[in-house]
Design an enzyme around this catalytic site. Structure first.
Site, PDB file in Angstrom:
ATOM      1  N   HIS A   9      -1.222  10.718 -16.816  1.00 43.94           N
ATOM      2  CA  HIS A   9      -2.069   9.805 -16.508  1.00 43.94           C
ATOM      3  C   HIS A   9      -3.292   8.905 -16.145  1.00 43.94           C
ATOM      4  CE1 HIS A   9      -1.223   5.044 -15.368  1.00 43.94           C
ATOM      5  NE2 HIS A   9      -0.673   5.161 -15.501  1.00 43.94           N
ATOM      6  N   HIS A  47       1.075   7.729  -5.010  1.00 41.34           N
ATOM      7  CA  HIS A  47       0.244   8.188  -4.346  1.00 41.34           C
ATOM      8  C   HIS A  47      -0.632   7.555  -3.212  1.00 41.34           C
ATOM      9  CE1 HIS A  47      -4.210   5.168  -5.437  1.00 41.34           C
ATOM     10  NE2 HIS A  47      -2.404   4.619  -5.739  1.00 41.34           N
ATOM     11  N   GLU A  86      -7.969  -0.398  -1.849  1.00 39.12           N
ATOM     12  CA  GLU A  86      -6.969  -1.362  -3.008  1.00 39.12           C
ATOM     13  C   GLU A  86      -6.350  -2.563  -2.367  1.00 39.12           C
ATOM     14  OE1 GLU A  86      -4.199   0.639  -4.912  1.00 39.12           O
ATOM     15  OE2 GLU A  86      -5.333   3.062  -4.777  1.00 39.12           O
ATOM     16  N   HIS A 142      -2.523  -2.153  -0.237  1.00 40.37           N
ATOM     17  CA  HIS A 142      -2.054  -1.200   0.047  1.00 40.37           C
ATOM     18  C   HIS A 142      -3.761  -0.771   0.913  1.00 40.37           C
ATOM     19  CE1 HIS A 142       0.094  -2.590  -3.907  1.00 40.37           C
ATOM     20  NE2 HIS A 142       1.121  -2.126  -2.398  1.00 40.37           N
ATOM     21  N   HIS A 164       1.982   3.967  -1.701  1.00 42.33           N
ATOM     22  CA  HIS A 164       2.847   2.519  -2.360  1.00 42.33           C
ATOM     23  C   HIS A 164       2.714   3.283  -3.569  1.00 42.33           C
ATOM     24  CE1 HIS A 164      -1.967   2.485  -2.688  1.00 42.33           C
ATOM     25  NE2 HIS A 164      -1.578   2.137  -4.223  1.00 42.33           N
TER      26      HIS A 164
END
Ligand code: FE2
Length: 470
Positions: free
Chosen positions: A314, A357, A363, A387, A393
């Site tokens: 990913h 992470h 963010e 976040h 989160h």
């Protein structure tokens, strides 16, 4: 003399036909456009006398000495100084600017909000709203970051617009505005042309550009990223190469348009976080022709061509960056604008949703429509989440269970469009975000039911992990 009390359509340049009707394609191009034939000087910028009795004026978006200067030459009915008189301070209490740290607010946390309500006309009457909300009075700041005085950082806002600006104009000396509509269409009538903007599109309004905002078909709600720093640009593509992501030809800059209207008007200026108003006798949207590379534009998010994993694992969400505003430290943005849209998930033997992470960047996400894969419930269209810097989160329990047990066939993520304003600076909540906006008090609980699954006796190869046994 022209003296109309109601606005009339602007006189617009003839531009491209077909899909680019009214707009010129390209990102950061050196455009030229004129609403009257021959209004634009050729071969020079400052002729002794301009055509039609126009005044020449330069709008500088970068220092004169920048490596690649961004500036636009305007040929206008009056120079801008005629649209600027003595100023008085006015109060727009819901529009905040960094540095703005409210001592009664805790910014440290994982936060999520339902949509800030946008009332219809009849609902507004029922709630005895005393004031219609314009682009200025309807701006609701959620977070601020950095410092406007040193031209670093940003603010995030929700806009609620229930009324058009009439004979009232605005510009921000503080910032470039990135506008992300979520509901309802807006018309930005700017010095350099007209942008009609609908959900699933974005607009960029440069610092210093004068405009007014009208509703097209009813109340409108959306998000704004106010960029105090260096302008948004297309990200460096590196190994991705020349194609996909946001392609430059899909950005559209309006053709020249002007109005010759003499009617008492006001101009509001945002300057170092304060708002100032001056009274003028005419519309300042009087640029008949212009050329240059400092101009507003819009972009259709459905033309964004996502690139991603096609075998396993990913990538970081930066793979979906649409625009980036550099900070001066290479690779570390003042702001990244990132888009999560429909796409195929095909990675094998992979946890496909965003991973857990903590991030030195902060963010702020918004939902334009549909369902976000890491949060199937609770993050709804018009809603936001934050976040903040170094706050952990990731997927909620349901998303984790589903993703770890799913049969990994190719799967189309459909009906989804969310975005992120990501900044290198911590974001501070406003009192509005903490106390008035519909904050979900139970958001943190979405991770509560994540279970401990660890069993030290289970070896990946199926053997017995007990010491001394094979
Ligand atoms: Fe994240």
């Amino acid at each position: 003399m022209t003296d109309q009390s109601t606005p009339r359509p602007m006189v617009q340049a003839q531009g491209p036909t077909g899909p680019h009707q009214g707009y010129m394609p390209g990102f950061g191009n050196d455009f030229e456009t004129e609403a009257l034939p021959g209004a634009l000087p050729q071969g020079m910028n400052s002729p002794q006398k301009c055509a039609y009795g126009l005044y020449g004026e330069q709008l500088s978006g970068t220092a004169f000495t920048a490596t690649r200067p961004e500036r636009t030459w305007c040929y206008r009915i009056r120079p801008s100084v005629k649209h600027s008189r003595r100023y008085e301070k006015i109060d727009l209490p819901y529009w905040k600017t960094a540095p703005h740290i409210d001592p009664d607010v805790i910014s440290l946390g994982q936060y999520r909000w339902d949509p800030v309500p946008l009332r219809s006309s009849s609902e507004a009457v029922a709630h005895q709203d005393t004031e219609a909300l314009t682009w200025l009075t309807g701006m609701r700041t959620m977070t601020t970051a950095g410092d406007v005085n040193t031209q670093v950082g940003m603010a995030s806002h929700v806009y609620l617009v229930t009324a058009s600006m009439v004979d009232d104009y605005f510009y921000s000396a503080d910032s470039e505005l990135l506008v992300v509509p979520q509901q309802g269409r807006l018309r930005f009538l700017t010095e350099l042309g007209v942008i009609d903007l609908a959900p699933q599109e974005i607009a960029i309004l440069p610092r210093g550009l004068v405009y007014r905002v009208e509703l097209i078909d009813g109340p409108a709600r959306g998000f704004v990223c106010e960029n105090y720093g260096q302008k948004f640009e297309l990200p460096g593509r590196g190994p991705i190469g020349a194609n996909c992501m946001a392609n430059p030809r899909d950005f559209k800059t309006p053709v020249a348009a002007f109005e010759d209207r003499e009617v008492p008007s006001t101009l509001t200026v945002k300057w170092c976080g304060q708002f100032h108003r001056t009274e003028i006798a005419q519309s300042p949207l009087d640029v008949v022709a212009w050329h240059g590379n400092y101009a507003p534009c819009k972009y259709d998010l459905t033309t964004y061509c996502p690139v991603g994993a096609i075998l396993f694992d990913h990538p970081d969400p930066s793979i979906f960056t649409v625009l980036t505003a550099p900070s001066g430290q290479p690779g570390t943005a003042n702001i990244d604008f990132v888009l999560f849209r429909e796409r195929w998930l095909v990675a094998e033997n992979t946890f496909r949703p965003p991973w857990y992470h903590k991030n030195v960047m902060s963010e702020l996400m918004g939902n334009i429509y549909g369902q976000y894969d890491a949060k199937p419930q609770g993050f709804v269209p018009g809603g936001l989440s934050l976040h903040n810097m170094m706050l952990p989160h990731g997927p909620d329990r349901d998303a984790f269970e589903k993703a770890t047990n799913a049969e990994l066939k190719p799967h189309k993520l459909d009906n989804t469009m969310s975005f992120m304003f990501e900044t290198r600076f911590p974001q501070h909540l406003t009192a509005f975000a903490a106390h008035e906006a519909p904050l979900q008090d139970d958001y943190i609980d979405c991770w509560t039911s994540l279970e401990k699954k660890f069993d030290g006796s289970l070896r990946p190869d199926g053997g017995d992990a007990t010491p001394g046994k094979k």
